[in-house]
Design a protein around this motif. Structure first.
Motif, PDB file in Angstrom:
ATOM      1  N   TRP A 237       0.847  -1.195   0.000  1.00  5.98           N
ATOM      2  CA  TRP A 237       0.000   0.000   0.000  1.00  5.98           C
ATOM      3  C   TRP A 237       0.880   1.241   0.000  1.00  5.98           C
ATOM      4  O   TRP A 237       1.648   1.459   0.921  1.00  5.98           O
ATOM      5  CB  TRP A 237      -0.895  -0.016   1.238  1.00  5.98           C
ATOM      6  N   GLY A 238       0.778   2.037  -1.050  1.00  8.37           N
ATOM      7  CA  GLY A 238       1.589   3.240  -1.140  1.00  8.37           C
ATOM      8  C   GLY A 238       1.735   3.679  -2.583  1.00  8.37           C
ATOM      9  O   GLY A 238       1.072   3.154  -3.491  1.00  8.37           O
ATOM     10  N   VAL A 239       2.604   4.645  -2.793  1.00  6.46           N
ATOM     11  CA  VAL A 239       2.885   5.142  -4.143  1.00  6.46           C
ATOM     12  C   VAL A 239       3.895   4.204  -4.799  1.00  6.46           C
ATOM     13  O   VAL A 239       5.015   4.061  -4.305  1.00  6.46           O
ATOM     14  CB  VAL A 239       3.440   6.581  -4.109  1.00  6.46           C
ATOM     15  N   PRO A 240       3.553   3.558  -5.906  1.00  7.25           N
ATOM     16  CA  PRO A 240       4.463   2.587  -6.521  1.00  7.25           C
ATOM     17  C   PRO A 240       5.758   3.236  -7.006  1.00  7.25           C
ATOM     18  O   PRO A 240       5.767   4.362  -7.499  1.00  7.25           O
ATOM     19  CB  PRO A 240       3.653   2.039  -7.708  1.00  7.25           C
ATOM     20  N   VAL A 241       6.848   2.499  -6.870  1.00  5.56           N
ATOM     21  CA  VAL A 241       8.134   2.915  -7.425  1.00  5.56           C
ATOM     22  C   VAL A 241       8.131   2.553  -8.909  1.00  5.56           C
ATOM     23  O   VAL A 241       7.835   1.417  -9.276  1.00  5.56           O
ATOM     24  CB  VAL A 241       9.301   2.210  -6.713  1.00  5.56           C
ATOM     25  N   VAL A 242       8.442   3.531  -9.752  1.00  9.82           N
ATOM     26  CA  VAL A 242       8.399   3.297 -11.194  1.00  9.82           C
ATOM     27  C   VAL A 242       9.738   3.648 -11.821  1.00  9.82           C
ATOM     28  O   VAL A 242      10.557   4.372 -11.241  1.00  9.82           O
ATOM     29  CB  VAL A 242       7.278   4.119 -11.868  1.00  9.82           C
TER      30      VAL A 242
END
Length: 272
Positions: A237-242
């Motif tokens: 749960w969180g902002v995905p690393v891209v």
């Protein structure tokens, strides 16, 4: 007249907020917003729920809910509480919303382009029984400094020392209680704060309108020395690393940005 942006500290998603939260950050900001509106200024008063991180996942699991459903419900509860207190927010946002996701990924990309982020291989705790790497707050144990039992993998609440999960004595998973743990390699992004120490010191020195106390606290942290800090976590749960193309970053699939990286950006995301 001026255009004035006012923010109060973002309340974390778990737990019902109380009078201490109200008096500590929300009410002073609200009073100032009303005062400036009364003077005729154009005021935007912003707040939001801070929704990512380990505590949200743990609270959702304890409530028997998936984390999105849990955060949806808690956001509405906190929004209603603010309305009941009569707080005059112009907008009450969420750190899980799209603007914060986009801006967090943007800031990480710019930092890397400027040589201020880098990938490192960490030795982290892996729970065999949970079949997952355990972020810092998913690991508890005995503090190596003061002997406190129940210290978390990021900090001991008894002595206040910052910790890494591998520092703990007799560690166990806070998810399952399992002590069947191993130390394995995993890749993470680090913010190179050591490169920023002097530029930040110089910038603070230009702030002639800051209160003396605010400057002294800032200089204290700098005098103690900044360290490079991991800004990604093995969480769902969180902002995905891209990666640069916006897709999953090779070797870091399934990782998200650390809540203390994305939450401050939400002040901008909510304002946008």
């Amino acid at each position: 007249m001026s255009r004035i942006l006012i923010t109060s500290a973002l309340p974390y998603i778990n737990g019902i907020k109380h009078l201490g939260n109200l008096a500590g950050s929300m009410l002073p900001a609200d009073v100032y917003a009303r005062f400036k509106r009364g003077q005729g200024h154009e005021v935007l008063y912003i707040c939001a729920t801070d929704e990512h991180g380990t505590p949200a996942e743990l609270a959702a699991a304890a409530a028997g809910q998936d984390v999105r459903t849990y955060c949806d419900e808690q956001h509405e509860i906190q929004k209603a509480a603010g309305q009941s207190f009569g707080l005059s927010y112009d907008w009450f946002g969420r750190s899980s919303n799209e603007p914060n996701r986009r801006l967090t990924q943007h800031f990480a990309k710019v930092l890397e382009e400027q040589g201020l982020n880098e990938e490192r291989v960490d030795r982290m705790i892996y729970s065999v029984d949970d079949a997952r790497f355990l972020p810092d707050r998913y690991v508890e144990g005995t503090c190596p400094h003061c002997g406190h039992v129940g210290a978390r993998g990021d900090q001991c609440d008894n002595c206040g020392r910052l910790l890494d999960p591998t520092d703990l004595i007799d560690p166990y998973s806070s998810v399952s209680g399992s002590k069947n743990l191993e130390v394995r390699d995993t890749r993470h992004l680090y913010l190179l704060q050591t490169k920023l120490e002097q530029p930040i010191r110089d910038w603070i020195g230009t702030k002639t309108d800051w209160q003396t106390l605010a400057k002294s606290i800032a200089y204290k942290h700098l005098d103690e020395g900044l360290i490079d800090r991991g800004i990604t976590r093995d969480l769902k749960w969180g902002v995905p690393v891209v990666g640069p193309d916006g897709g999953p970053r090779p070797g870091m699939e399934g990782k998200v940005f650390y809540v203390w990286f994305d939450a401050p950006i939400e002040y901008i995301g909510a304002t946008e």
